[in-house]
Design a protein around this motif. Structure first.
Motif, PDB file in Angstrom:
ATOM      1  N   VAL A   9      -5.796 -16.966   4.443  1.00  0.00           N
ATOM      2  CA  VAL A   9      -5.295 -17.314   2.754  1.00  0.00           C
ATOM      3  C   VAL A   9      -5.583 -18.796   2.935  1.00  0.00           C
ATOM      4  O   VAL A   9      -5.309 -19.634   1.902  1.00  0.00           O
ATOM      5  CB  VAL A   9      -2.952 -16.695   2.735  1.00  0.00           C
ATOM      6  CG1 VAL A   9      -2.365 -17.394   1.040  1.00  0.00           C
ATOM      7  CG2 VAL A   9      -3.934 -15.454   2.274  1.00  0.00           C
ATOM      8  N   ALA A  10      -4.575 -19.032   4.477  1.00  0.00           N
ATOM      9  CA  ALA A  10      -5.079 -20.529   4.292  1.00  0.00           C
ATOM     10  C   ALA A  10      -5.614 -21.685   4.235  1.00  0.00           C
ATOM     11  O   ALA A  10      -6.142 -22.320   3.327  1.00  0.00           O
ATOM     12  CB  ALA A  10      -4.098 -20.582   5.587  1.00  0.00           C
ATOM     13  N   GLU A  11      -6.745 -20.505   4.501  1.00  0.00           N
ATOM     14  CA  GLU A  11      -8.853 -20.791   4.138  1.00  0.00           C
ATOM     15  C   GLU A  11      -8.775 -21.040   2.577  1.00  0.00           C
ATOM     16  O   GLU A  11      -9.365 -22.180   1.706  1.00  0.00           O
ATOM     17  CB  GLU A  11      -9.461 -20.149   4.049  1.00  0.00           C
ATOM     18  CG  GLU A  11      -9.858 -20.107   6.155  1.00  0.00           C
ATOM     19  CD  GLU A  11      -9.798 -21.970   5.948  1.00  0.00           C
ATOM     20  OE1 GLU A  11     -11.423 -22.281   5.748  1.00  0.00           O
ATOM     21  OE2 GLU A  11     -10.000 -22.484   6.942  1.00  0.00           O
ATOM     22  N   ALA A  12      -8.371 -19.965   1.681  1.00  0.00           N
ATOM     23  CA  ALA A  12      -8.255 -20.103   0.897  1.00  0.00           C
ATOM     24  C   ALA A  12      -7.358 -20.572  -0.368  1.00  0.00           C
ATOM     25  O   ALA A  12      -7.912 -21.644  -1.195  1.00  0.00           O
ATOM     26  CB  ALA A  12      -8.718 -18.299  -0.129  1.00  0.00           C
ATOM     27  N   CYS A  13      -6.419 -21.095   0.146  1.00  0.00           N
ATOM     28  CA  CYS A  13      -5.497 -21.965  -0.459  1.00  0.00           C
ATOM     29  C   CYS A  13      -6.013 -23.671  -0.472  1.00  0.00           C
ATOM     30  O   CYS A  13      -5.910 -24.128  -1.245  1.00  0.00           O
ATOM     31  CB  CYS A  13      -4.167 -22.204   0.243  1.00  0.00           C
ATOM     32  SG  CYS A  13      -3.259 -20.698  -0.373  1.00  0.00           S
ATOM     33  N   GLY A  14      -6.195 -23.943   1.115  1.00  0.00           N
ATOM     34  CA  GLY A  14      -6.617 -25.665   1.391  1.00  0.00           C
ATOM     35  C   GLY A  14      -8.032 -25.691   0.832  1.00  0.00           C
ATOM     36  O   GLY A  14      -8.452 -26.554   0.035  1.00  0.00           O
ATOM     37  N   THR A  15      -9.705 -24.534   0.841  1.00  0.00           N
ATOM     38  CA  THR A  15     -10.397 -24.833   0.304  1.00  0.00           C
ATOM     39  C   THR A  15      -9.829 -25.150  -2.015  1.00  0.00           C
ATOM     40  O   THR A  15     -10.491 -25.974  -2.661  1.00  0.00           O
ATOM     41  CB  THR A  15     -11.245 -23.866   0.039  1.00  0.00           C
ATOM     42  OG1 THR A  15     -11.097 -23.885   1.662  1.00  0.00           O
ATOM     43  CG2 THR A  15     -12.403 -24.127  -0.723  1.00  0.00           C
ATOM     44  N   PHE A  16      -9.053 -24.397  -2.221  1.00  0.00           N
ATOM     45  CA  PHE A  16      -8.498 -24.869  -3.641  1.00  0.00           C
ATOM     46  C   PHE A  16      -8.090 -26.013  -3.837  1.00  0.00           C
ATOM     47  O   PHE A  16      -8.485 -26.588  -4.555  1.00  0.00           O
ATOM     48  CB  PHE A  16      -7.341 -23.495  -4.077  1.00  0.00           C
ATOM     49  CG  PHE A  16      -7.196 -23.991  -5.536  1.00  0.00           C
ATOM     50  CD1 PHE A  16      -7.554 -23.439  -6.316  1.00  0.00           C
ATOM     51  CD2 PHE A  16      -6.083 -24.867  -6.273  1.00  0.00           C
ATOM     52  CE1 PHE A  16      -7.481 -22.886  -8.085  1.00  0.00           C
ATOM     53  CE2 PHE A  16      -5.521 -24.539  -7.051  1.00  0.00           C
ATOM     54  CZ  PHE A  16      -6.103 -24.401  -7.668  1.00  0.00           C
ATOM     55  N   GLN A  89     -12.901 -18.554   1.567  1.00  0.00           N
ATOM     56  CA  GLN A  89     -13.933 -19.968   0.752  1.00  0.00           C
ATOM     57  C   GLN A  89     -14.222 -20.054  -0.678  1.00  0.00           C
ATOM     58  O   GLN A  89     -14.134 -21.131  -1.040  1.00  0.00           O
ATOM     59  CB  GLN A  89     -13.856 -20.405   2.018  1.00  0.00           C
ATOM     60  CG  GLN A  89     -13.713 -21.398   3.350  1.00  0.00           C
ATOM     61  CD  GLN A  89     -14.702 -21.135   5.004  1.00  0.00           C
ATOM     62  OE1 GLN A  89     -15.859 -20.895   4.565  1.00  0.00           O
ATOM     63  NE2 GLN A  89     -14.171 -21.215   5.654  1.00  0.00           N
ATOM     64  N   LEU A  90     -15.122 -18.888  -0.199  1.00  0.00           N
ATOM     65  CA  LEU A  90     -15.242 -18.612  -1.881  1.00  0.00           C
ATOM     66  C   LEU A  90     -14.546 -18.671  -3.392  1.00  0.00           C
ATOM     67  O   LEU A  90     -14.783 -19.442  -3.915  1.00  0.00           O
ATOM     68  CB  LEU A  90     -17.087 -18.059  -1.728  1.00  0.00           C
ATOM     69  CG  LEU A  90     -17.687 -18.387  -0.714  1.00  0.00           C
ATOM     70  CD1 LEU A  90     -19.156 -17.023  -0.680  1.00  0.00           C
ATOM     71  CD2 LEU A  90     -18.556 -19.467  -1.489  1.00  0.00           C
ATOM     72  N   VAL A  91     -13.729 -17.503  -2.744  1.00  0.00           N
ATOM     73  CA  VAL A  91     -13.187 -16.954  -3.890  1.00  0.00           C
ATOM     74  C   VAL A  91     -12.033 -18.170  -4.135  1.00  0.00           C
ATOM     75  O   VAL A  91     -11.720 -18.757  -4.970  1.00  0.00           O
ATOM     76  CB  VAL A  91     -11.524 -15.772  -2.639  1.00  0.00           C
ATOM     77  CG1 VAL A  91     -10.827 -15.639  -4.017  1.00  0.00           C
ATOM     78  CG2 VAL A  91     -12.382 -15.023  -2.802  1.00  0.00           C
ATOM     79  N   GLY A  92     -11.696 -18.962  -2.909  1.00  0.00           N
ATOM     80  CA  GLY A  92     -10.573 -20.031  -3.129  1.00  0.00           C
ATOM     81  C   GLY A  92     -11.352 -21.252  -3.781  1.00  0.00           C
ATOM     82  O   GLY A  92     -11.114 -22.121  -5.127  1.00  0.00           O
ATOM     83  N   GLY A  93     -12.929 -21.646  -3.711  1.00  0.00           N
ATOM     84  CA  GLY A  93     -13.306 -22.663  -4.642  1.00  0.00           C
ATOM     85  C   GLY A  93     -13.980 -22.354  -5.834  1.00  0.00           C
ATOM     86  O   GLY A  93     -13.533 -22.877  -6.633  1.00  0.00           O
TER      87      GLY A  93
END
Length: 233
Positions: A9-16, A89-93
Motif C-alpha cells: 500500500v505504501a508503494e502504491a501511495c508513494g508512487t501515486f 507501483q504500476l497501480v499507483g502510477g
C-alpha cells in the motif's frame, strides 16, 4: 493488515504521490504557468525526497520497478517480492495518471500537447540512444538509492540524495527522453493518454541500467557485511 500488505500500500501511495506532482508539473508548465525544465525537475525531485522520507520505513520507498529490480540484482531485495512491488507501483502510477486526466480536463490542449506528461523522445533522439540515456540515468539513480538509503554506511539524509539525483537527471535527460528512469512513470501516464510511442525505451533502458548498477553494487561497491563504519582514507 500485515506488514507486507502495508508495504505494498505504501508503494502504491508513494508512487501515486510522486507521479501526480511530477507529471502534473509538466501539465501546469504546458498550460502556461511560466515555468520550465527547472520547475519540472524540482517538482519531481522534492516530491520524491519527501515521499521516500514518509514511506521508507514501511516499504523501502522504491516507487520504481527499475529500483526494485536493481536492488534485487544487488541482493538487497527478495526476488519473490519483485512482482508484487511492480504491481503496486504500476497501480499507483496508473491511478495518478487517471487522476491527472480528471483534474486537467479543463486544459485539454496541455494534456494533448504533453500526452498527459508522458516521457517521450526528442525528435532527433533515436530509440537506441534513448535506451542508453535512460539506462545511464537509472544507473545513477540506483547508485544513489543504495549509497544514501540501503548501504550500512548510508548517511542519515533520508530521501534527500535520491530526490536530488532525480532532479539532476531530469535537468540533463528531460529534453532528450523525458528522463523517466522508471517504467511505471512512463506507464502511469501512457495508459490514460493512449500514447505508446517507443514504449520499449522506457522498459529496456531503466531495467538495463538498474541491472548494471545492481551487479556493480553486489560485486564491487558494497562493503563487507560486517562493516558498519566508513573506511578511513
Amino acid at each position: 493488515m500485515s506488514s507486507y500488505t502495508r508495504a505494498l500500500v505504501a508503494e502504491a501511495c508513494g508512487t501515486f504521490w510522486f507521479f501526480f506532482i511530477g507529471a502534473g508539473s509538466i501539465l501546469t508548465v504546458a498550460f502556461g504557468s511560466g515555468g520550465g525544465l527547472l520547475d519540472i525537475a524540482l517538482a519531481h525531485g522534492i516530491t520524491l525526497a519527501i515521499a521516500i522520507s514518509a514511506f521508507g520505513a514501511l516499504s523501502g520507498a522504491h516507487f520504481n520497478p527499475a529500483v526494485t529490480f536493481g536492488l534485487a540484482v544487488a541482493g538487497r531485495h527478495p526476488w519473490a517480492r519483485v512482482p508484487t512491488y511492480w504491481i503496486a507501483q504500476l497501480v499507483g502510477g496508473v491511478a495518478a495518471g487517471f487522476a491527472l486526466r480528471y483534474v486537467f480536463e479543463f486544459a485539454i490542449a496541455a494534456v494533448d500537447k504533453t500526452h498527459l506528461g508522458t516521457p517521450a523522445l526528442a525528435g532527433t533522439v533515436t530509440p537506441a540512444v534513448g535506451i542508453v540515456i535512460e539506462a545511464l540515468l537509472t544507473l545513477f539513480l540506483v547508485w544513489a538509492v543504495y549509497g544514501t538509503a540501503v548501504s550500512p554506511l548510508a548517511p542519515p539524509i533520508a530521501g534527500f540524495g535520491i530526490g536530488l539525483t532525480v532532479m539532476t537527471d531530469i535537468l540533463l535527460g528531460g529534453p532528450l527522453t523525458g528522463a523517466a528512469m522508471n517504467p511505471a512513470r512512463w506507464f502511469g501516464t501512457a495508459v490514460p493518454a493512449g500514447f505508446f510511442d517507443n514504449w520499449y525505451v522506457y522498459w529496456v533502458g531503466p531495467l538495463l541500467g538498474a541491472a548494471v548498477a545492481g551487479l556493480l553494487i553486489r560485486y564491487v561497491l558494497a562493503p563487507p557485511p560486517d562493516l558498519k563504519t566508513p573506511i578511513a582514507v
